[in-house]
Write an enzyme that holds these catalytic residues in place. Structure first.
Site, PDB file in Angstrom:
ATOM      1  N   LYS A  95      16.964  21.091 -12.684  1.00 34.21           N
ATOM      2  CA  LYS A  95      18.008  20.996 -11.663  1.00 34.21           C
ATOM      3  C   LYS A  95      18.083  19.365 -11.167  1.00 34.21           C
ATOM      4  CE  LYS A  95      17.160  25.624  -9.992  1.00 34.21           C
ATOM      5  NZ  LYS A  95      16.576  26.253  -8.911  1.00 34.21           N
TER       6      LYS A  95
ATOM      7  N   HIS B  88      13.028  30.402   1.939  1.00 33.62           N
ATOM      8  CA  HIS B  88      11.711  29.646   1.825  1.00 33.62           C
ATOM      9  C   HIS B  88      10.853  29.869   2.868  1.00 33.62           C
ATOM     10  CE1 HIS B  88      14.271  26.844  -1.122  1.00 33.62           C
ATOM     11  NE2 HIS B  88      13.838  27.703  -1.786  1.00 33.62           N
TER      12      HIS B  88
ATOM     13  N   SER C   3      19.450  27.261  -2.224  1.00 33.43           N
ATOM     14  CA  SER C   3      19.765  26.115  -1.684  1.00 33.43           C
ATOM     15  C   SER C   3      21.002  25.840  -2.555  1.00 33.43           C
ATOM     16  CB  SER C   3      18.523  25.125  -2.547  1.00 33.43           C
ATOM     17  OG  SER C   3      17.301  25.286  -1.993  1.00 33.43           O
TER      18      SER C   3
ATOM     19  N   ARG D 273      14.161  37.713  -5.105  1.00 30.19           N
ATOM     20  CA  ARG D 273      15.594  38.248  -4.442  1.00 30.19           C
ATOM     21  C   ARG D 273      16.144  39.356  -5.056  1.00 30.19           C
ATOM     22  NH1 ARG D 273      17.408  32.056  -4.112  1.00 30.19           N
ATOM     23  NH2 ARG D 273      16.316  32.298  -6.086  1.00 30.19           N
TER      24      ARG D 273
HETATM   25  P1  ADP Z   1      13.127  26.886  -8.349  1.00 33.29           P
HETATM   26  O1  ADP Z   1      13.931  25.898  -8.750  1.00 33.29           O
HETATM   27  O2  ADP Z   1      11.726  26.853  -8.973  1.00 33.29           O
HETATM   28  O3  ADP Z   1      13.613  28.301  -8.531  1.00 33.29           O
HETATM   29  P2  ADP Z   1      13.502  27.000  -5.424  1.00 33.29           P
HETATM   30  O4  ADP Z   1      13.182  26.125  -4.454  1.00 33.29           O
HETATM   31  O5  ADP Z   1      14.985  27.310  -5.691  1.00 33.29           O
HETATM   32  O6  ADP Z   1      12.713  26.485  -6.923  1.00 33.29           O
HETATM   33  O7  ADP Z   1      12.542  28.597  -5.309  1.00 33.29           O
HETATM   34  C1  ADP Z   1      11.424  28.579  -5.102  1.00 33.29           C
HETATM   35  C2  ADP Z   1      10.924  30.026  -5.092  1.00 33.29           C
HETATM   36  O8  ADP Z   1      11.293  30.665  -3.923  1.00 33.29           O
HETATM   37  C3  ADP Z   1      11.509  30.960  -6.198  1.00 33.29           C
HETATM   38  O9  ADP Z   1      10.401  32.014  -6.588  1.00 33.29           O
HETATM   39  C4  ADP Z   1      12.452  31.759  -5.634  1.00 33.29           C
HETATM   40  O10 ADP Z   1      12.724  32.897  -6.029  1.00 33.29           O
HETATM   41  C5  ADP Z   1      12.220  31.740  -4.069  1.00 33.29           C
HETATM   42  N1  ADP Z   1      12.881  31.836  -3.221  1.00 33.29           N
HETATM   43  C6  ADP Z   1      14.157  31.184  -3.291  1.00 33.29           C
HETATM   44  N2  ADP Z   1      14.889  31.405  -2.121  1.00 33.29           N
HETATM   45  C7  ADP Z   1      14.597  32.310  -1.639  1.00 33.29           C
HETATM   46  C8  ADP Z   1      14.895  33.398  -0.663  1.00 33.29           C
HETATM   47  N3  ADP Z   1      16.008  33.110   0.042  1.00 33.29           N
HETATM   48  N4  ADP Z   1      14.093  34.367  -0.204  1.00 33.29           N
HETATM   49  C9  ADP Z   1      12.855  34.520  -0.973  1.00 33.29           C
HETATM   50  N5  ADP Z   1      12.426  33.744  -1.887  1.00 33.29           N
HETATM   51  C10 ADP Z   1      13.233  32.690  -2.324  1.00 33.29           C
END
Ligand code: ADP
Length: 161
Positions: free
Chosen positions: A40, A16, A126, A89
């Site tokens: 979630k 992130h 996460s 990803r």
């Molecule tokens: P959500 O529950 O909305 O997917 P996340 O916090 O898991 O929320 O992810 C938010 C955004 O960040 C999403 O667009 C996800 O694809 C992106 N994201 C999550 N992890 C990564 C990563 N390691 N690298 C790039 N983008 C990421």
């Protein structure tokens, strides 16, 4: 341009943060917003997620942390954001994200800009980080140090000090 990067951030990972740093360099202003209605179940409360994000993003002057309920497009219009930012990803991210992006544009004309994950973090999530820490593993390659401490405190009931 003002961009809005929404997500669960439960907790924020180095993946992130890589995205936030790159987006902060591209847009005049970047708001990172935690969705409160996520299906979630969360390990961290909204306030805890905000505190971890604020600490990790303090180095970028044009980044603001917030939260929202309801539709992300309504929040984007409310705060005057021009575009949404999301990360890709892999193919399964793409399938989900394309649906969301098309829907958000159809609903309120809000566009989504995608940034591809840095190869170092292409497998970081996460969920994975929580799984590693739950089973006693070291996830410090994937999250900042204070996030790792907070995770161990939550999931292993360790004293965070
Ligand atoms: P959500 O529950 O909305 O997917 P996340 O916090 O898991 O929320 O992810 C938010 C955004 O960040 C999403 O667009 C996800 O694809 C992106 N994201 C999550 N992890 C990564 C990563 N390691 N690298 C790039 N983008 C990421």
């Amino acid at each position: 341009m003002h961009a809005l990067y929404p997500g669960s951030f439960d907790p924020v990972t180095r993946g992130h943060l890589d995205l936030i740093g790159r987006a902060a360099g591209m847009f005049g202003k970047l708001t990172v917003a935690i969705g409160r209605n996520s299906r979630k179940g969360g390990v961290f409360s909204e306030d805890e997620r905000i505190a971890l994000l604020e600490a990790a993003c303090a180095r970028w002057e044009n980044v603001t942390i917030g939260s929202f309920t309801g539709l992300i497009v309504d929040h984007a219009l409310k705060i005057g954001a021009d575009v949404l930012v999301r990360g890709l990803r892999n193919c399964s991210d793409f399938e989900f994200e394309a649906t969301m992006a098309v829907t958000n544009r159809a609903l309120k004309g809000v566009e989504t800009v995608f940034l591809t994950a840095d190869p170092r973090y292409a497998y970081t999530s996460s969920t994975l980080v929580k799984e590693i820490v739950t089973h006693g593993g070291d996830a410090s390659a994937y999250v900042p140090e204070d996030v790792h401490r907070a995770l161990r405190a939550k999931l292993l009931k360790e004293d965070p000090t």
